[in-house]
Design an enzyme around this catalytic site. Structure first.
Site, mmCIF file in Angstrom:
data_model
loop_
_atom_site.group_PDB
_atom_site.id
_atom_site.type_symbol
_atom_site.label_atom_id
_atom_site.label_comp_id
_atom_site.label_asym_id
_atom_site.label_seq_id
_atom_site.Cartn_x
_atom_site.Cartn_y
_atom_site.Cartn_z
ATOM 1 N N ARG A 25 73.436 34.292 56.989
ATOM 2 C CA ARG A 25 72.760 35.556 56.722
ATOM 3 C C ARG A 25 71.568 35.399 55.787
ATOM 4 O O ARG A 25 70.885 36.397 55.513
ATOM 5 C CB ARG A 25 73.742 36.510 56.050
ATOM 6 C CG ARG A 25 74.442 37.497 56.956
ATOM 7 C CD ARG A 25 75.497 38.188 56.114
ATOM 8 N NE ARG A 25 75.807 39.520 56.508
ATOM 9 C CZ ARG A 25 76.830 39.871 57.295
ATOM 10 N NH1 ARG A 25 77.604 38.950 57.829
ATOM 11 N NH2 ARG A 25 77.069 41.134 57.538
ATOM 12 N N ARG A 65 87.230 50.107 58.205
ATOM 13 C CA ARG A 65 86.746 49.353 57.047
ATOM 14 C C ARG A 65 86.230 50.298 55.966
ATOM 15 O O ARG A 65 85.469 51.203 56.275
ATOM 16 C CB ARG A 65 85.622 48.406 57.486
ATOM 17 C CG ARG A 65 86.157 47.136 58.135
ATOM 18 C CD ARG A 65 85.080 46.338 58.792
ATOM 19 N NE ARG A 65 83.877 46.168 57.974
ATOM 20 C CZ ARG A 65 82.821 45.472 58.339
ATOM 21 N NH1 ARG A 65 82.816 44.866 59.503
ATOM 22 N NH2 ARG A 65 81.784 45.364 57.557
ATOM 23 N N ARG A 77 72.983 47.720 53.783
ATOM 24 C CA ARG A 77 73.248 46.604 54.691
ATOM 25 C C ARG A 77 72.075 46.367 55.632
ATOM 26 O O ARG A 77 71.734 45.223 55.938
ATOM 27 C CB ARG A 77 74.553 46.863 55.444
ATOM 28 C CG ARG A 77 75.754 46.737 54.501
ATOM 29 C CD ARG A 77 76.989 47.483 55.001
ATOM 30 N NE ARG A 77 77.535 46.922 56.206
ATOM 31 C CZ ARG A 77 78.472 47.525 56.944
ATOM 32 N NH1 ARG A 77 78.930 48.709 56.583
ATOM 33 N NH2 ARG A 77 78.920 46.943 58.026
ATOM 34 N N ARG A 135 83.487 52.923 64.189
ATOM 35 C CA ARG A 135 84.210 51.664 64.448
ATOM 36 C C ARG A 135 85.612 51.682 63.837
ATOM 37 O O ARG A 135 85.806 52.109 62.721
ATOM 38 C CB ARG A 135 83.388 50.517 63.843
ATOM 39 C CG ARG A 135 84.155 49.222 63.624
ATOM 40 C CD ARG A 135 83.263 48.052 63.396
ATOM 41 N NE ARG A 135 82.484 48.061 62.178
ATOM 42 C CZ ARG A 135 81.534 47.164 61.889
ATOM 43 N NH1 ARG A 135 81.246 46.197 62.754
ATOM 44 N NH2 ARG A 135 80.874 47.229 60.767
ATOM 45 N N LYS A 178 78.293 41.876 67.277
ATOM 46 C CA LYS A 178 78.589 40.445 67.135
ATOM 47 C C LYS A 178 80.095 40.185 67.284
ATOM 48 O O LYS A 178 80.507 39.312 68.045
ATOM 49 C CB LYS A 178 78.114 39.933 65.760
ATOM 50 C CG LYS A 178 76.623 40.138 65.506
ATOM 51 C CD LYS A 178 76.207 39.650 64.124
ATOM 52 C CE LYS A 178 76.839 40.391 62.965
ATOM 53 N NZ LYS A 178 76.417 41.807 62.854
HETATM 54 P P1 ADP Z 1 78.844 43.637 59.562
HETATM 55 O O1 ADP Z 1 78.675 42.747 60.746
HETATM 56 O O2 ADP Z 1 79.260 45.012 59.889
HETATM 57 O O3 ADP Z 1 77.668 43.621 58.612
HETATM 58 P P2 ADP Z 1 80.662 41.659 58.320
HETATM 59 O O4 ADP Z 1 82.081 41.843 58.652
HETATM 60 O O5 ADP Z 1 79.936 40.545 58.945
HETATM 61 O O6 ADP Z 1 79.987 43.080 58.619
HETATM 62 O O7 ADP Z 1 80.479 41.530 56.743
HETATM 63 C C1 ADP Z 1 81.077 42.455 55.850
HETATM 64 C C2 ADP Z 1 80.613 42.169 54.429
HETATM 65 O O8 ADP Z 1 81.069 40.853 54.033
HETATM 66 C C3 ADP Z 1 79.095 42.114 54.230
HETATM 67 O O9 ADP Z 1 78.546 43.405 53.990
HETATM 68 C C4 ADP Z 1 78.982 41.197 53.004
HETATM 69 O O10 ADP Z 1 79.329 41.886 51.811
HETATM 70 C C5 ADP Z 1 80.083 40.181 53.276
HETATM 71 N N1 ADP Z 1 79.600 39.016 54.067
HETATM 72 C C6 ADP Z 1 80.017 38.672 55.324
HETATM 73 N N2 ADP Z 1 79.390 37.554 55.750
HETATM 74 C C7 ADP Z 1 78.550 37.195 54.742
HETATM 75 C C8 ADP Z 1 77.607 36.133 54.582
HETATM 76 N N3 ADP Z 1 77.390 35.212 55.547
HETATM 77 N N4 ADP Z 1 76.918 36.059 53.406
HETATM 78 C C9 ADP Z 1 77.110 36.955 52.430
HETATM 79 N N5 ADP Z 1 77.974 38.005 52.525
HETATM 80 C C10 ADP Z 1 78.690 38.121 53.668
HETATM 81 P P1 ADP Z 2 79.123 43.743 64.373
HETATM 82 O O1 ADP Z 2 80.207 42.697 64.400
HETATM 83 O O2 ADP Z 2 77.806 43.228 64.847
HETATM 84 O O3 ADP Z 2 79.014 44.432 63.048
HETATM 85 P P2 ADP Z 2 80.909 45.219 66.196
HETATM 86 O O4 ADP Z 2 81.171 44.242 67.266
HETATM 87 O O5 ADP Z 2 81.991 45.485 65.220
HETATM 88 O O6 ADP Z 2 79.525 44.876 65.429
HETATM 89 O O7 ADP Z 2 80.482 46.613 66.903
HETATM 90 C C1 ADP Z 2 80.305 47.798 66.140
HETATM 91 C C2 ADP Z 2 80.954 48.984 66.887
HETATM 92 O O8 ADP Z 2 80.171 49.283 68.048
HETATM 93 C C3 ADP Z 2 82.369 48.719 67.371
HETATM 94 O O9 ADP Z 2 83.131 49.905 67.205
HETATM 95 C C4 ADP Z 2 82.206 48.366 68.843
HETATM 96 O O10 ADP Z 2 83.331 48.797 69.609
HETATM 97 C C5 ADP Z 2 80.951 49.135 69.237
HETATM 98 N N1 ADP Z 2 80.107 48.390 70.184
HETATM 99 C C6 ADP Z 2 79.884 47.055 70.214
HETATM 100 N N2 ADP Z 2 79.031 46.734 71.214
HETATM 101 C C7 ADP Z 2 78.691 47.893 71.828
HETATM 102 C C8 ADP Z 2 77.840 48.227 72.947
HETATM 103 N N3 ADP Z 2 77.156 47.273 73.604
HETATM 104 N N4 ADP Z 2 77.731 49.532 73.275
HETATM 105 C C9 ADP Z 2 78.415 50.494 72.599
HETATM 106 N N5 ADP Z 2 79.233 50.243 71.538
HETATM 107 C C10 ADP Z 2 79.378 48.967 71.156
#
Ligand code: ADP
Ligand code: ADP
Ligand code: ZN
Length: 221
Positions: free
Chosen positions: A94, A167, A178, A133, A13
């Site tokens: 979410r 992170r 998660r 990541r 995302k």
């Molecule tokens: P990822 O896409 O890897 O799950 P995010 O960066 O979106 O991670 O979120 C990191 C953390 O921040 C989540 O595990 C949660 O604790 C919190 N968080 C982020 N967005 C939300 C949301 N919309 N509602 C509740 N908690 C959230």
């Molecule tokens: P999210 O925001 O959904 O948690 P990220 O955009 O941070 O996910 O992506 C998670 C990890 O996977 C990052 O290190 C990113 O560089 C890698 N990644 C994202 N999209 C792809 C893809 N299509 N193929 C391989 N690796 C990817």
């Protein structure tokens, strides 16, 4: 044009949102980024969410909905009351309550949702994506140990910085939590949007550039 990018942790995302920002001038609203900024700044919200985030659990609907509302207001102000360039919601909503809150936040500002893009991924691949990541400590550009390395090792492609960070919640331990929350609380909001004809699926296992192209073709149709 306002869109939601929906998908489990590691689906891509953030990666796709930043590409759409660069290519279309849209604005990325990532609740994860906002919460991390609050945590790093030590604000009251940051202190409140620190331990919850470390465990990989969700922070309260009220906190994230308020953050989004504030950001929508400041965007509107910056655009001089105009609707602005369009928003990409990344990591929000979410839960069903957040989805309802977003409808209200948009309606109150005379706006609406145009697309919900679901990034479909193979769950088995997500652990590797998450543990590999990292981001540039200066500009936030995202990288991956295997899938997206900087052109020159140890140097950010975008800003040239040599400092990177990982992170603290991107550990094997939090991933199961998660993922379970995604399945139990986030995926169930898809039918809510599907009933309104808003959902389009994109194969999140394709190469990063191909995923972007697939999203662009949805936005252009
Ligand atoms: P990822 O896409 O890897 O799950 P995010 O960066 O979106 O991670 O979120 C990191 C953390 O921040 C989540 O595990 C949660 O604790 C919190 N968080 C982020 N967005 C939300 C949301 N919309 N509602 C509740 N908690 C959230
Ligand atoms: P999210 O925001 O959904 O948690 P990220 O955009 O941070 O996910 O992506 C998670 C990890 O996977 C990052 O290190 C990113 O560089 C890698 N990644 C994202 N999209 C792809 C893809 N299509 N193929 C391989 N690796 C990817
Ligand atoms: Zn950088």
């Amino acid at each position: 044009m306002n869109i939601i990018l929906l998908g489990p942790p590691g689906a891509g995302k953030g990666t796709q949102a930043s590409r759409l920002v660069a290519e279309r001038g849209m604005v990325q609203l990532s609740t994860g980024d906002m919460l991390r900024a609050a945590k790093d700044a030590g604000t009251p919200v940051g202190l409140q969410v620190r331990d919850i985030m470390a465990r990989g659990e969700l922070v309260s609907d009220a906190i994230v909905s308020a953050l989004i509302g504030e950001r929508l207001d400041s965007l509107k102000e910056e655009a001089g009351g105009d609707t602005g360039p369009g928003v990409i919601f990344d990591g929000f909503p979410r839960t069903a309550a957040q989805a309802e809150a977003l409808d209200l936040l948009l309606a109150e500002r005379g706006q609406q949702l145009d697309h919900v893009v679901e990034l479909t991924v193979d769950e088995a691949a997500l652990t590797e994506r998450i543990v590999g990541r990292y981001t540039c400590a200066k500009c936030g550009e995202g990288y991956h140990d295997r899938f997206k390395q900087p052109a020159e090792a140890g140097v950010c492609d975008v800003c040239g910085s040599t400092e990177f960070k990982r992170r603290p919640d991107d550990t094997a331990e939090t991933i199961a939590t998660r993922m379970a929350i995604y399945r139990g609380e986030t995926a169930p909001i898809l039918p809510f949007y599907d009933a309104r004809g808003l959902v389009a699926q994109v194969d999140g296992m394709a190469e990063i550039g191909q995923v972007t192209q697939a999203i662009e073709s949805i936005l252009d149709r």
